[in-house]
Write a protein that holds these residues in place. Structure first.
Motif, PDB file in Angstrom:
ATOM      1  N   PRO A 175       0.837  -1.216   0.000  1.00 26.46           N
ATOM      2  CA  PRO A 175       0.000   0.000   0.000  1.00 26.46           C
ATOM      3  C   PRO A 175       0.865   1.257   0.000  1.00 26.46           C
ATOM      4  CG  PRO A 175      -0.783  -1.585   1.628  1.00 26.46           C
ATOM      5  CD  PRO A 175       0.538  -2.095   1.137  1.00 26.46           C
ATOM      6  N   ASP A 231      -3.354   2.718  -5.592  1.00 28.41           N
ATOM      7  CA  ASP A 231      -3.357   2.510  -4.141  1.00 28.41           C
ATOM      8  C   ASP A 231      -2.152   1.708  -3.667  1.00 28.41           C
ATOM      9  OD1 ASP A 231      -5.780   3.862  -3.876  1.00 28.41           O
ATOM     10  OD2 ASP A 231      -6.932   2.028  -4.325  1.00 28.41           O
ATOM     11  N   SER A 232      -1.486   1.001  -4.588  1.00 30.30           N
ATOM     12  CA  SER A 232      -0.353   0.157  -4.207  1.00 30.30           C
ATOM     13  C   SER A 232       0.719   0.234  -5.270  1.00 30.30           C
ATOM     14  CB  SER A 232      -0.799  -1.297  -4.010  1.00 30.30           C
ATOM     15  OG  SER A 232      -1.295  -1.842  -5.232  1.00 30.30           O
TER      16      SER A 232
END
Length: 375
Positions: free
Chosen positions: A26, A86-87
């Motif tokens: 993340p 997001d990651s």
């Protein structure tokens, strides 16, 4: 020489890190770690990486286990944030802060947006502070600076000489800081043991074999063992005969060099006089030998700005087929061209040279524009 427990050359080999598994992490869990750029990330490079990520997967970033701090890949991280991800894929390294600094410097030198000279100097000062027992050449290889620059930074920072007066070189071995002392030991040993093999001299005096070869050659010429040693008859062991000197013209001096083909050549230089001013001193850190294409091609191929753009890949392919360097072979081939072809081949070579000069001028002009975009 002594074996060292760690080596600036092998311990931080980036190829070893590429074997580590990469996993999705993340972005919110990551924090900035080693900051090498005084001006922060480059927005234009971040946009370039974001555009490249649409058609190709960017390499994983390197993250320090302690604190999830980013070691290498801040521009890729910012590109992922720009795209709304997001990651991001990352490889984790269990290392200290000082080790993370070295890894970051080496990683930047092998790919990505190059550091400015000021950033490399600042990084070198930090590496010197954390690894004062590393040699100037070892730190130079990490930071992309010259060994002379590292020595100057070390002198200005007044970093103490490590215990034992030795530093760790690029090969992981400890050697004396004062190379002249080792050369003097080798000269004394050769004088006392004139029949000893050079390898034995190297082992007995704690000096590299290459240095022993050089010392032995200097003594045969009647010179002192140190690199700046002047010609002296007392420094030569009695069993060694001096190399015959070359006759000198009235206003010329000559130094003989033995070429690989066994032919002794005599380069001449004009002696300094009142009418001929001495040559200007060489600029510090200046080198007359530019890097070869073979040496930089692999590094450029890993740069996202090249690897993930169509123009960059086309440039690599074009250089691969055109940037073949003649080396020294052309010197012996000049006489192989028959006289009736000289007038044809010479203009061709001249035209090719002019085209390469034009390319170099265009690249330098663009470099100046990039340095001062506001002008």
């Amino acid at each position: 020489m002594e074996g060292a427990g760690s080596s600036a050359h092998t311990e931080f080999d980036l190829k070893n890190f590429e074997k580590l598994p990469a996993r999705e992490v993340p972005i919110a869990a990551l924090s900035p770690g080693v900051s090498l750029r005084q001006g922060g990330t480059d927005a234009a490079h971040v946009r370039l990486l974001a555009d490249a990520a649409d058609s190709a997967e960017l390499p994983p970033i390197l993250v320090q286990v302690d604190g999830c701090r980013v070691i290498d890949g801040l521009h890729r991280l910012e590109a992922a944030r720009l795209m709304g991800d997001d990651s991001i894929r990352a490889r984790f390294l269990d290392c200290s802060n000082s080790e993370a600094l070295v890894i970051a410097m080496k990683a930047n030198g092998s790919h990505g947006l190059p550091l400015s000279k000021a950033d490399r100097v600042a990084g070198a000062q930090r590496v010197l502070g954390s690894h004062p027992d590393w040699s100037d050449r070892a730190i130079a290889g990490i930071t992309g600076l010259s060994a002379k620059t590292i020595a100057s930074l070390r002198e200005r920072s007044a970093i103490a000489t490590p215990l034992g007066g030795k530093r760790i070189g690029q090969d992981g071995r400890r050697r004396p800081v004062d190379a002249g002392e080792g050369r003097r030991r080798a000269a004394e040993y050769i004088a006392a043991h004139p029949d000893a093999p050079l390898r034995q001299v190297a082992r007995a005096t704690d000096v590299s074999l290459g240095t022993v070869h050089d010392v032995s050659a200097r003594l045969r010429r009647g010179e002192g063992p140190e690199r700046n040693g002047r010609r002296t008859h007392t420094a030569r062991p009695p069993h060694m005969r001096p190399v015959p000197s070359v006759p000198r013209p009235d206003d010329l001096t000559a130094d003989t060099d033995a070429a690989a083909d066994g032919v002794r050549r005599v380069p001449l230089r004009v002696a300094a006089s009142a009418e001929v001013p001495p040559a200007p001193p060489q600029r510090r850190n200046h080198t007359d030998t530019p890097p070869t294409w073979a040496a930089v091609a692999a590094k450029m191929a890993t740069d996202p700005a090249i690897r993930y753009t169509a123009g960059g890949r086309e440039f690599l392919r074009w250089m691969q087929s055109h940037a073949t360097e003649p080396g020294e072979d052309w010197r012996r081939l000049v006489d192989a061209v028959p006289p009736h072809w000289l007038g044809v081949v010479a203009p061709i070579a001249e035209h090719i040279g002019k085209e390469w000069c034009l390319l170099a001028e265009r690249l330098k002009a663009r470099q100046e524009l990039c340095r001062s975009p506001s002008s």
